[in-house]
Design a protein around this motif. Sequence first.
Motif, PDB file in Angstrom:
ATOM      1  N   ALA A 109       0.862  -1.186   0.000  1.00  0.00           N
ATOM      2  CA  ALA A 109       0.000   0.000   0.000  1.00  0.00           C
ATOM      3  C   ALA A 109       0.898   1.236   0.000  1.00  0.00           C
ATOM      4  O   ALA A 109       1.130   1.849   1.043  1.00  0.00           O
ATOM      5  CB  ALA A 109      -0.918  -0.009   1.213  1.00  0.00           C
ATOM      6  N   PRO A 110       1.450   1.591  -1.171  1.00  0.00           N
ATOM      7  CA  PRO A 110       2.445   2.662  -1.244  1.00  0.00           C
ATOM      8  C   PRO A 110       1.967   4.037  -0.778  1.00  0.00           C
ATOM      9  O   PRO A 110       2.777   4.889  -0.444  1.00  0.00           O
ATOM     10  CB  PRO A 110       2.835   2.717  -2.719  1.00  0.00           C
ATOM     11  CG  PRO A 110       2.112   1.638  -3.411  1.00  0.00           C
ATOM     12  CD  PRO A 110       1.183   0.982  -2.458  1.00  0.00           C
ATOM     13  N   ASP A 111       0.660   4.235  -0.725  1.00  0.00           N
ATOM     14  CA  ASP A 111       0.147   5.537  -0.283  1.00  0.00           C
ATOM     15  C   ASP A 111      -0.010   5.627   1.238  1.00  0.00           C
ATOM     16  O   ASP A 111      -0.436   6.654   1.760  1.00  0.00           O
ATOM     17  CB  ASP A 111      -1.185   5.845  -0.963  1.00  0.00           C
ATOM     18  CG  ASP A 111      -2.265   4.822  -0.656  1.00  0.00           C
ATOM     19  OD1 ASP A 111      -1.929   3.691  -0.256  1.00  0.00           O
ATOM     20  OD2 ASP A 111      -3.454   5.159  -0.817  1.00  0.00           O
ATOM     21  N   LEU A 112       0.374   4.573   1.955  1.00  0.00           N
ATOM     22  CA  LEU A 112       0.282   4.582   3.414  1.00  0.00           C
ATOM     23  C   LEU A 112       1.172   5.674   4.003  1.00  0.00           C
ATOM     24  O   LEU A 112       2.312   5.842   3.600  1.00  0.00           O
ATOM     25  CB  LEU A 112       0.704   3.215   3.975  1.00  0.00           C
ATOM     26  CG  LEU A 112       0.562   3.042   5.481  1.00  0.00           C
ATOM     27  CD1 LEU A 112      -0.917   2.958   5.876  1.00  0.00           C
ATOM     28  CD2 LEU A 112       1.306   1.808   5.950  1.00  0.00           C
ATOM     29  N   GLU A 113       0.617   6.411   4.946  1.00  0.00           N
ATOM     30  CA  GLU A 113       1.352   7.456   5.662  1.00  0.00           C
ATOM     31  C   GLU A 113       1.482   7.039   7.120  1.00  0.00           C
ATOM     32  O   GLU A 113       0.677   6.267   7.634  1.00  0.00           O
ATOM     33  CB  GLU A 113       0.608   8.792   5.575  1.00  0.00           C
ATOM     34  CG  GLU A 113       0.412   9.301   4.167  1.00  0.00           C
ATOM     35  CD  GLU A 113       1.687   9.821   3.534  1.00  0.00           C
ATOM     36  OE1 GLU A 113       2.597  10.226   4.277  1.00  0.00           O
ATOM     37  OE2 GLU A 113       1.763   9.831   2.297  1.00  0.00           O
ATOM     38  N   ARG A 114       2.457   7.585   7.805  1.00  0.00           N
ATOM     39  CA  ARG A 114       2.649   7.245   9.230  1.00  0.00           C
ATOM     40  C   ARG A 114       1.441   7.637  10.075  1.00  0.00           C
ATOM     41  O   ARG A 114       1.143   6.987  11.069  1.00  0.00           O
ATOM     42  CB  ARG A 114       3.914   7.886   9.766  1.00  0.00           C
ATOM     43  CG  ARG A 114       5.156   7.230   9.171  1.00  0.00           C
ATOM     44  CD  ARG A 114       6.411   7.650   9.904  1.00  0.00           C
ATOM     45  NE  ARG A 114       7.580   7.089   9.278  1.00  0.00           N
ATOM     46  CZ  ARG A 114       8.111   5.910   9.577  1.00  0.00           C
ATOM     47  NH1 ARG A 114       7.560   5.167  10.505  1.00  0.00           N
ATOM     48  NH2 ARG A 114       9.181   5.480   8.957  1.00  0.00           N
ATOM     49  N   VAL A 115       0.724   8.690   9.676  1.00  0.00           N
ATOM     50  CA  VAL A 115      -0.466   9.101  10.435  1.00  0.00           C
ATOM     51  C   VAL A 115      -1.604   8.095  10.294  1.00  0.00           C
ATOM     52  O   VAL A 115      -2.580   8.169  11.043  1.00  0.00           O
ATOM     53  CB  VAL A 115      -0.963  10.506  10.012  1.00  0.00           C
ATOM     54  CG1 VAL A 115       0.080  11.565  10.333  1.00  0.00           C
ATOM     55  CG2 VAL A 115      -1.360  10.539   8.565  1.00  0.00           C
ATOM     56  N   ASP A 116      -1.478   7.140   9.373  1.00  0.00           N
ATOM     57  CA  ASP A 116      -2.490   6.103   9.190  1.00  0.00           C
ATOM     58  C   ASP A 116      -2.328   4.961  10.183  1.00  0.00           C
ATOM     59  O   ASP A 116      -3.085   3.994  10.145  1.00  0.00           O
ATOM     60  CB  ASP A 116      -2.430   5.535   7.763  1.00  0.00           C
ATOM     61  CG  ASP A 116      -2.770   6.573   6.706  1.00  0.00           C
ATOM     62  OD1 ASP A 116      -3.650   7.412   6.970  1.00  0.00           O
ATOM     63  OD2 ASP A 116      -2.157   6.540   5.621  1.00  0.00           O
ATOM     64  N   ILE A 117      -1.343   5.072  11.068  1.00  0.00           N
ATOM     65  CA  ILE A 117      -1.076   4.028  12.054  1.00  0.00           C
ATOM     66  C   ILE A 117      -1.280   4.587  13.458  1.00  0.00           C
ATOM     67  O   ILE A 117      -0.691   5.606  13.814  1.00  0.00           O
ATOM     68  CB  ILE A 117       0.356   3.476  11.912  1.00  0.00           C
ATOM     69  CG1 ILE A 117       0.554   2.891  10.523  1.00  0.00           C
ATOM     70  CG2 ILE A 117       0.638   2.439  12.993  1.00  0.00           C
ATOM     71  CD1 ILE A 117       1.967   2.423  10.245  1.00  0.00           C
ATOM     72  N   VAL A 118      -2.114   3.903  14.232  1.00  0.00           N
ATOM     73  CA  VAL A 118      -2.370   4.299  15.612  1.00  0.00           C
ATOM     74  C   VAL A 118      -1.847   3.180  16.517  1.00  0.00           C
ATOM     75  O   VAL A 118      -2.183   2.015  16.322  1.00  0.00           O
ATOM     76  CB  VAL A 118      -3.880   4.518  15.852  1.00  0.00           C
ATOM     77  CG1 VAL A 118      -4.136   4.856  17.315  1.00  0.00           C
ATOM     78  CG2 VAL A 118      -4.414   5.596  14.933  1.00  0.00           C
ATOM     79  N   ALA A 119      -0.994   3.554  17.477  1.00  0.00           N
ATOM     80  CA  ALA A 119      -0.380   2.579  18.382  1.00  0.00           C
ATOM     81  C   ALA A 119      -1.040   2.630  19.754  1.00  0.00           C
ATOM     82  O   ALA A 119      -1.458   3.696  20.221  1.00  0.00           O
ATOM     83  CB  ALA A 119       1.108   2.867  18.526  1.00  0.00           C
ATOM     84  N   ARG A 120      -1.099   1.453  20.371  1.00  0.00           N
ATOM     85  CA  ARG A 120      -1.622   1.372  21.731  1.00  0.00           C
ATOM     86  C   ARG A 120      -0.840   0.301  22.478  1.00  0.00           C
ATOM     87  O   ARG A 120      -0.731  -0.836  22.015  1.00  0.00           O
ATOM     88  CB  ARG A 120      -3.094   1.015  21.684  1.00  0.00           C
ATOM     89  CG  ARG A 120      -3.742   1.027  23.024  1.00  0.00           C
ATOM     90  CD  ARG A 120      -5.229   0.900  22.881  1.00  0.00           C
ATOM     91  NE  ARG A 120      -5.830   1.034  24.185  1.00  0.00           N
ATOM     92  CZ  ARG A 120      -7.017   0.607  24.491  1.00  0.00           C
ATOM     93  NH1 ARG A 120      -7.763   0.015  23.589  1.00  0.00           N
ATOM     94  NH2 ARG A 120      -7.481   0.772  25.699  1.00  0.00           N
ATOM     95  N   ASP A 121      -0.296   0.671  23.635  1.00  0.00           N
ATOM     96  CA  ASP A 121       0.441  -0.279  24.464  1.00  0.00           C
ATOM     97  C   ASP A 121      -0.516  -1.100  25.315  1.00  0.00           C
ATOM     98  O   ASP A 121      -1.570  -0.609  25.719  1.00  0.00           O
ATOM     99  CB  ASP A 121       1.408   0.459  25.392  1.00  0.00           C
ATOM    100  CG  ASP A 121       2.501   1.196  24.637  1.00  0.00           C
ATOM    101  OD1 ASP A 121       2.802   0.796  23.493  1.00  0.00           O
ATOM    102  OD2 ASP A 121       3.043   2.171  25.186  1.00  0.00           O
ATOM    103  N   SER A 122      -0.109  -2.334  25.619  1.00  0.00           N
ATOM    104  CA  SER A 122      -0.911  -3.169  26.520  1.00  0.00           C
ATOM    105  C   SER A 122      -0.802  -2.602  27.931  1.00  0.00           C
ATOM    106  O   SER A 122       0.104  -1.830  28.241  1.00  0.00           O
ATOM    107  CB  SER A 122      -0.428  -4.615  26.494  1.00  0.00           C
ATOM    108  OG  SER A 122       0.871  -4.710  27.037  1.00  0.00           O
ATOM    109  N   SER A 123      -1.717  -3.008  28.796  1.00  0.00           N
ATOM    110  CA  SER A 123      -1.729  -2.473  30.163  1.00  0.00           C
ATOM    111  C   SER A 123      -0.444  -2.811  30.913  1.00  0.00           C
ATOM    112  O   SER A 123       0.029  -2.023  31.730  1.00  0.00           O
ATOM    113  CB  SER A 123      -2.945  -2.984  30.936  1.00  0.00           C
ATOM    114  OG  SER A 123      -2.927  -4.395  30.986  1.00  0.00           O
ATOM    115  N   GLY A 124       0.136  -3.959  30.640  1.00  0.00           N
ATOM    116  CA  GLY A 124       1.381  -4.342  31.297  1.00  0.00           C
ATOM    117  C   GLY A 124       2.623  -3.826  30.589  1.00  0.00           C
ATOM    118  O   GLY A 124       3.728  -3.921  31.114  1.00  0.00           O
TER     119      GLY A 124
END
Length: 89
Positions: free
Chosen positions: A39-54
């Motif tokens: 998906a060459p049009d993917l931008e970094r803003v298209d990725i949302v990160a979430r850490d696990s509780s631990g």
Amino acid sequence: MSNDLKDLLDFPCRFPIKVMGEQHPDFQTTIYEVVRVHAPDLERVDIVARDSSGGKYISLTVNVMAVSREQLDSIYMALSSHAMVKVAL
């Protein structure tokens, strides 16, 4: 994927992919690069990160502009076969 499920997606469309793995400083960048091959049009803003509780794991939601079922299949195959990825949904 059955034809019934295939008909549910109207391409092109925004499609969220969940990717989970252990915490690693390069995890997000690595996943970005793996998906961007397909998906060459993917931008970094298209990725949302979430850490696990631990804090041991990280979950990414990668929102791609999907143009075909074949493209999505290729992305899932690349992610599923990557050593850093525990789960791709």
